[in-house]
Design an enzyme around this catalytic site. Structure first.
Site, PDB file in Angstrom:
ATOM      1  CB  SER A 217      11.807   1.159  -7.069  1.00 38.40           C
ATOM      2  OG  SER A 217      13.042   1.911  -7.319  1.00 38.40           O
ATOM      3  N   GLY A 218      14.418  -0.804  -7.902  1.00 36.80           N
ATOM      4  CA  GLY A 218      15.427  -1.321  -7.142  1.00 36.80           C
ATOM      5  C   GLY A 218      16.464  -0.733  -6.040  1.00 36.80           C
ATOM      6  CG  HIS A 219      16.292   3.814  -6.150  1.00 33.91           C
ATOM      7  ND1 HIS A 219      16.250   5.106  -5.345  1.00 33.91           N
ATOM      8  CD2 HIS A 219      15.151   4.076  -7.054  1.00 33.91           C
ATOM      9  CE1 HIS A 219      15.212   5.659  -5.602  1.00 33.91           C
ATOM     10  NE2 HIS A 219      14.511   5.018  -6.632  1.00 33.91           N
ATOM     11  CB  THR A 255      21.269  -2.764 -24.916  1.00 30.98           C
ATOM     12  OG1 THR A 255      21.388  -3.035 -26.319  1.00 30.98           O
ATOM     13  CG2 THR A 255      22.553  -3.780 -24.578  1.00 30.98           C
ATOM     14  CB  CYS A 346       9.146  12.725  -4.578  1.00 32.22           C
ATOM     15  SG  CYS A 346       9.677  10.983  -4.429  1.00 32.22           S
TER      16      CYS A 346
END
Ligand code: PLP
Length: 491
Positions: A217-219, A255, A346
């Site tokens: 995950s990027g964040h 995209t 979460c």
């Protein structure tokens, strides 16, 4: 103590991170200048495609994913989804040509996995009408997977889902041992590893493992929300969740999120260099953890650590404080401008932690868990300021006679004159205290507050005039009798 109230200290990096300035710049550049569509064949499109491919190259390097397919996704939840969907589509396909087996097949997952894993297993098992049994693999007291259980069930599994590092506790799963057991019992089963909380906190070499899918995950690593990666071994089935223009070699249409990918690339570039001024190494992070831990111990004498530090990444500290709910500690830290979280970010706010419950920790620890988490960009200044504020918050507690600390001068506790209400849900305890005479009346002392009341009386050196139960307690127990015993000298 003077506190700088102009800036918060963010200690919730397992939930999400702020974007690294260099990564934000890369995203901005990808929006304003290199804004092309990676599918276009003109120069503007080629420049955009170059960003995609250079991020993919860096991901290969950081994760040791030499022969893997790297698919950019919206985050780890989508990567997990794709891995599970692909595996179960494959299972369904092969079952068409196989004789039905008499014992049920299994979808195995660690009992402490992020909810994205069991929820996705259940969802696709049902949608695709696979009919497998979902079976959590238990963990021990340290949160590590029960390898005997895995050995016993692996041969019947269609997929095994494990995590590299737990998001609530920071516990590191022993992936090499899991692999040894798993592959000795089942060389073919698909293996998904959720690596979200491990990137930047431990070395990776996916090529030297038989992990079929890894989710990133990027964040969680200083890139923006909305970008992540699925890393799939060449031999692992890949069925697109999203069909359309055929982007990502047909594995994920739509995209591409070019700004997100550009930002992630910049973070990976920092990680790959190994000499980044931004990222601290494990040894430094462990030193920061030890300092935070000491400050917590000074501030909260009744603290119990739920993170087993010997088998965890150094960036997560999970703890509970006897006599306090997680909401109370959260509010206390929030007032000191320290942003921490209860267990996992979460789950809906303040539920008991299923991760700690799976580890078999006492219920009060599971109910009252607090998580402090930071990341590899944490600095010397950050840790010094965080320790300072934690200790100031502790002083506020002891000044209010909510804790008693040997380490502090208790000569001048804050004046508390009049009525004090202790409340939990619909239950209420009252204390009437007169600073001048030190006389104290306790009304309806219910069990959960026993320790708190005892602390208050000792701290104030109060003279108990009466302890009253004003009604029959149907919904909770009174600790009147116990208080009379333990506070004998104050009556
Ligand atoms: N796995 C773990 C261990 C996580 O901590 C999280 C996020 O909290 C996820 C998966 C889901 O990641 P994302 O927010 O990128 O979908």
């Amino acid at each position: 103590m003077k506190m700088d109230r102009t800036s918060e200290i963010y200690l919730d990096e397992n939930a999400t991170t702020r974007v690294l300035p260099e990564a934000a710049l890369a995203a901005q550049e990808a929006m304003e200048e290199l804004f092309g569509n990676p599918s276009s064949s003109h120069i503007t499109g080629l420049r955009a495609r170059n960003i995609m491919e250079s991020t993919r190259r860096l991901a290969r390097e950081v994760l040791g994913a030499t022969d893997h397919q790297i698919v950019f996704t919206s985050g780890a939840t989508e990567a997990i989804q794709t891995a599970i969907f692909s595996t179960l589509c494959h299972v369904r396909e092969t079952r068409r040509t196989e004789l039905p087996s008499d014992s049920p097949r299994l979808l195995l997952y660690g009992a402490t996995e992020h909810k994205a894993v069991p929820e996705a297993l259940e969802h696709w098992n049902q949608i695709l009408e696979i009919g497998d049994e979902l079976l959590p693999i238990p963990v021990d007291r340290l949160g590590r997977m029960d390898l005997d259980f895995l050995r016993e069930h692996a041969s019947r599994a269609d997929i095994v889902c494990t995590m590299a590092v737990n998001n609530e506790t920071g516990v590191i799963q022993d992936l090499p041992k899991i692999e040894e057991v798993l592959r000795s019992e089942n060389s073919k089963v698909m293996w998904l590893a959720d690596c979200v909380q491990a990137v930047g906190k431990m070395p990776f070499d996916l090529a030297s493992t038989t992990i079929d899918y890894a989710a990133i995950s990027g964040h969680k690593v200083y890139a923006p929300k909305g970008v992540g990666m699925l890393i799939a071994r060449g031999s692992a089935p890949l069925t697109p969740l999203i069909a359309g223009g055929g982007q990502e070699q047909g594995a994920r249409s739509g995209t591409e999120n070019l700004p997100g990918v550009a930002a992630l690339g910049r973070v990976l570039g920092e990680l790959v260099s190994g000499t980044s001024a931004r990222f601290r190494d494990i040894r430094q992070l462990a030193e920061f953890r030890d300092r935070l831990r000491s400050s917590l111990e000074r501030a909260l004498p009744n603290i119990v650590f739920n993170t087993p530090f010997d088998v965890s990444v150094p960036t997560t500290i999970n703890f509970s404080v006897s006599g306090f709910t997680s909401k109370e500690i959260l509010d206390l830290f929030d007032a000191a401008d320290l942003r921490v979280s209860s267990g996992s970010a979460c789950g809906s706010a303040l539920q008991a932690s299923y991760v700690l419950e799976a580890m078999g920790l006492p219920q009060w620890q599971c109910d009252g868990a607090i998580r402090i988490s930071f990341g590899p960009t944490f600095t010397e200044d950050d840790v010094a300021a965080a320790c300072c504020r934690i200790e100031a918050a502790g002083r506020a507690l002891s000044d209010s006679c909510l804790v008693i600390s040997d380490a502090r001068d208790m000569a001048t506790p804050r004046e508390i004159d009049g009525v004090l209400q202790l409340k939990k849900g619909s239950m209420c305890t009252w204390m009437l205290f007169d600073e001048a005479t030190r006389e104290c009346v306790i009304i309806d002392p219910f069990d959960d507050f026993c320790e708190r009341i005892e602390t208050f009386v000792r701290c104030k050196n109060a003279q108990i005039v009466a302890i009253l139960d004003t009604h029959n307690h149907v919904d909770h127990d009174s600790c009147r009798k116990l208080l009379i015993q333990v506070l004998d000298q104050y009556t």
